[in-house]
Design a protein around this motif. Sequence first.
Motif, PDB file in Angstrom:
ATOM      1  N   SER A  47       0.830  -1.218   0.000  1.00  0.00           N
ATOM      2  CA  SER A  47       0.000   0.000   0.000  1.00  0.00           C
ATOM      3  C   SER A  47       0.857   1.258   0.000  1.00  0.00           C
ATOM      4  CB  SER A  47      -0.902   0.043   1.232  1.00  0.00           C
ATOM      5  OG  SER A  47      -1.549  -1.179   1.380  1.00  0.00           O
ATOM      6  N   ALA A  48       2.138   1.112   0.276  1.00  0.00           N
ATOM      7  CA  ALA A  48       3.000   2.288   0.384  1.00  0.00           C
ATOM      8  C   ALA A  48       3.580   2.721  -0.966  1.00  0.00           C
ATOM      9  CB  ALA A  48       4.129   2.012   1.366  1.00  0.00           C
ATOM     10  N   LEU A  49       3.302   1.947  -2.022  1.00  0.00           N
ATOM     11  CA  LEU A  49       3.809   2.316  -3.354  1.00  0.00           C
ATOM     12  C   LEU A  49       3.317   3.715  -3.729  1.00  0.00           C
ATOM     13  CD1 LEU A  49       5.297   1.449  -5.964  1.00  0.00           C
ATOM     14  CD2 LEU A  49       3.109   0.578  -6.791  1.00  0.00           C
ATOM     15  N   GLY A  50       4.224   4.582  -4.152  1.00  0.00           N
ATOM     16  CA  GLY A  50       3.849   5.935  -4.562  1.00  0.00           C
ATOM     17  C   GLY A  50       3.660   6.899  -3.410  1.00  0.00           C
ATOM     18  N   GLY A 169      11.301  11.314   3.045  1.00  0.00           N
ATOM     19  CA  GLY A 169      11.033  12.243   1.951  1.00  0.00           C
ATOM     20  C   GLY A 169      11.070  11.574   0.591  1.00  0.00           C
ATOM     21  N   ARG A 170      11.447  10.291   0.582  1.00  0.00           N
ATOM     22  CA  ARG A 170      11.547   9.584  -0.681  1.00  0.00           C
ATOM     23  C   ARG A 170      10.181   9.064  -1.135  1.00  0.00           C
ATOM     24  NH1 ARG A 170      14.973   7.355  -3.993  1.00  0.00           N
ATOM     25  NH2 ARG A 170      13.889   5.780  -5.190  1.00  0.00           N
ATOM     26  N   TRP A 171       9.882   9.213  -2.417  1.00  0.00           N
ATOM     27  CA  TRP A 171       8.666   8.633  -3.002  1.00  0.00           C
ATOM     28  C   TRP A 171       8.968   7.173  -3.270  1.00  0.00           C
ATOM     29  CZ3 TRP A 171       4.245  11.598  -3.849  1.00  0.00           C
ATOM     30  CH2 TRP A 171       4.412  12.978  -3.707  1.00  0.00           C
ATOM     31  N   LEU A 172       8.160   6.308  -2.727  1.00  0.00           N
ATOM     32  CA  LEU A 172       8.484   4.882  -2.831  1.00  0.00           C
ATOM     33  C   LEU A 172       8.148   4.337  -4.214  1.00  0.00           C
ATOM     34  CD1 LEU A 172       7.355   3.807   0.729  1.00  0.00           C
ATOM     35  CD2 LEU A 172       9.701   3.956  -0.136  1.00  0.00           C
ATOM     36  N   ALA A 173       9.176   3.842  -4.880  1.00  0.00           N
ATOM     37  CA  ALA A 173       9.069   3.291  -6.228  1.00  0.00           C
ATOM     38  C   ALA A 173       9.104   1.760  -6.127  1.00  0.00           C
ATOM     39  CB  ALA A 173      10.248   3.807  -7.055  1.00  0.00           C
ATOM     40  N   GLU A 187       6.070  -3.190   7.135  1.00  0.00           N
ATOM     41  CA  GLU A 187       5.266  -1.961   7.251  1.00  0.00           C
ATOM     42  C   GLU A 187       6.197  -0.766   7.264  1.00  0.00           C
ATOM     43  OE1 GLU A 187       3.134  -1.734  10.890  1.00  0.00           O
ATOM     44  OE2 GLU A 187       1.399  -2.808  10.109  1.00  0.00           O
ATOM     45  N   VAL A 188       5.727   0.358   6.732  1.00  0.00           N
ATOM     46  CA  VAL A 188       6.539   1.584   6.799  1.00  0.00           C
ATOM     47  C   VAL A 188       5.668   2.770   7.193  1.00  0.00           C
ATOM     48  CG1 VAL A 188       8.413   1.043   5.203  1.00  0.00           C
ATOM     49  CG2 VAL A 188       6.228   1.853   4.299  1.00  0.00           C
ATOM     50  N   SER A 189       6.330   3.802   7.741  1.00  0.00           N
ATOM     51  CA  SER A 189       5.639   5.061   8.050  1.00  0.00           C
ATOM     52  C   SER A 189       5.720   5.960   6.838  1.00  0.00           C
ATOM     53  CB  SER A 189       6.316   5.771   9.227  1.00  0.00           C
ATOM     54  OG  SER A 189       6.142   5.018  10.391  1.00  0.00           O
ATOM     55  N   VAL A 190       4.564   6.401   6.369  1.00  0.00           N
ATOM     56  CA  VAL A 190       4.545   7.323   5.231  1.00  0.00           C
ATOM     57  C   VAL A 190       3.847   8.611   5.642  1.00  0.00           C
ATOM     58  CG1 VAL A 190       4.574   5.482   3.505  1.00  0.00           C
ATOM     59  CG2 VAL A 190       2.375   6.366   4.335  1.00  0.00           C
ATOM     60  N   ARG A 191       4.171   9.670   4.929  1.00  0.00           N
ATOM     61  CA  ARG A 191       3.542  10.964   5.217  1.00  0.00           C
ATOM     62  C   ARG A 191       2.114  10.942   4.702  1.00  0.00           C
ATOM     63  NH1 ARG A 191       8.134  15.197   5.042  1.00  0.00           N
ATOM     64  NH2 ARG A 191       6.362  16.596   5.075  1.00  0.00           N
ATOM     65  N   ARG A 192       1.277  11.729   5.315  1.00  0.00           N
ATOM     66  CA  ARG A 192      -0.101  11.749   4.844  1.00  0.00           C
ATOM     67  C   ARG A 192      -0.164  12.399   3.462  1.00  0.00           C
ATOM     68  NH1 ARG A 192      -3.229  16.284   4.871  1.00  0.00           N
ATOM     69  NH2 ARG A 192      -2.660  18.011   6.246  1.00  0.00           N
ATOM     70  N   ARG A 193      -1.209  12.035   2.745  1.00  0.00           N
ATOM     71  CA  ARG A 193      -1.346  12.557   1.389  1.00  0.00           C
ATOM     72  C   ARG A 193      -1.869  13.990   1.431  1.00  0.00           C
ATOM     73  NH1 ARG A 193      -4.420   8.349  -2.208  1.00  0.00           N
ATOM     74  NH2 ARG A 193      -5.961   8.281  -0.548  1.00  0.00           N
ATOM     75  N   VAL A 194      -1.588  14.736   0.376  1.00  0.00           N
ATOM     76  CA  VAL A 194      -2.105  16.099   0.291  1.00  0.00           C
ATOM     77  C   VAL A 194      -3.577  16.022  -0.114  1.00  0.00           C
ATOM     78  CG1 VAL A 194      -1.809  18.369  -0.750  1.00  0.00           C
ATOM     79  CG2 VAL A 194       0.177  16.863  -0.479  1.00  0.00           C
TER      80      VAL A 194
END
Length: 427
Positions: A47-50, A169-173, A187-194
Amino acid sequence: MQTTTIRTAPSCADDREPGILKVEEARRRILDAVTPLKGEERLALRSALGRVLARDVISPIDVPGHDNSAMDGYALAGAQLPESGFLDLRVRATVAAGDRFEGSCKNGECIRIMTGAPMPAGTDTVVMQERTMELSDGRIRIGTGHRRGENVRRAGEDIAAGAVVLEAGRWLAPADLGILASLGVAEVSVRRRVRVAFFSTGDELRGVGEPLAEGEVYDSNRYSLYGMLRRLGAEIQDMGVVRDDPVALRTAFAEAGELADVVITSGGVSVGAADYTKAVLEELGEMAFWKIAMKPGRPLAFGRLGNAHFFGLPGNPVAVMVTFYQFVLPALHWMASGREWRPLIVEAIAAEPLRKRRGRYEFLRGVIEPGDDGILSVRSVGRQGSGILTSMSRGNCFILLDEEQGDVAAGDRVRVQPFAALTHCQG
Ligand code: AMP
Ligand code: MG
């Protein structure tokens, strides 16, 4: 004959105008005004892609975890490698990936080893199978031309335990998902979406599926905006069409400013009688209105609406896409990741002459392709009007002709921004 040209105000047909902003300057002002968002969530890897990594990922392990063979062949102690003649070695055992050889390999011996199998104790070199000869008595023969340590992948050579593998800060590819999986990270911590709310303005606009009356057009901007935002991973709030009516606009603006980080509208930012965007924004928020020395996409309203940043894009369908990619995208990228947007720009040879007026930035839609010699060349898609949306679809790039650039001759080098590099965030 006497000429009687009337010009009461500067227009998009003028070359130069006092106070008109350069593209670079407008972009800088926008980036100065927006700040990276706070907030994060934990997601399963797929789910963390992109999405944007919220924290550095530190490797808990070495990858690979142990010295292992890069080839199918024979593992041996490299000190014995012959400088001339041949060396015959007894094959003591076979190890495959996932196996382990428990003993220790001595001089005069070797271990048959498969790709990925751990290097047995006493060995530091793998001679590939194709460079050996099998003898009849359970031994093999190798010749000269080998190097100690060859065909061995070292523990930690890709990723060392304790190293920062992926930075916040990296966009996950796709490769990043693979890397995280190789570390056993689930699992990873991602920033919330805009959160982006958007609507179209215009009395002439109809929704798809509705019949069109004389003078009406289908609202296409909400669809191209949806596509661009979706690709960039924004959380989308599509608010439909709002009539050219100050009361309806006030309501829509107020609502959008409540629920979004960014509000985008299209249309209504020119000097026409039904262009209310500027006035309503001025009333409910703060507005900077710019005329930008560019084509297409000259008028742009930018400001604040509640807690949201506001972009009032022009109405013409190509201008919407150009201003989105040139101004909104860098802002969204910065807000989402805290990283500067650095799009890929390449050089290509103009395959044909291109007309260009000095004093403004022009974003021509072009087709870039490699020639038989492998060198990139670019041509215009043809008609470049700001209402000709098919130019964005037939083209695969913007030809970037900056303010200083005049007409381009066939064979000149030009800078080109491939669409492919604009449709996904990266870096
Ligand atoms: P405006 O900036 O509102 O004066 O609009 C400029 C031109 O873009 C007009 O021809 C509009 O009909 C057209 N236009 C504005 N909004 C849209 C939209 N959402 N979809 C398609 N065309 C639009
Ligand atoms: Mg309008």
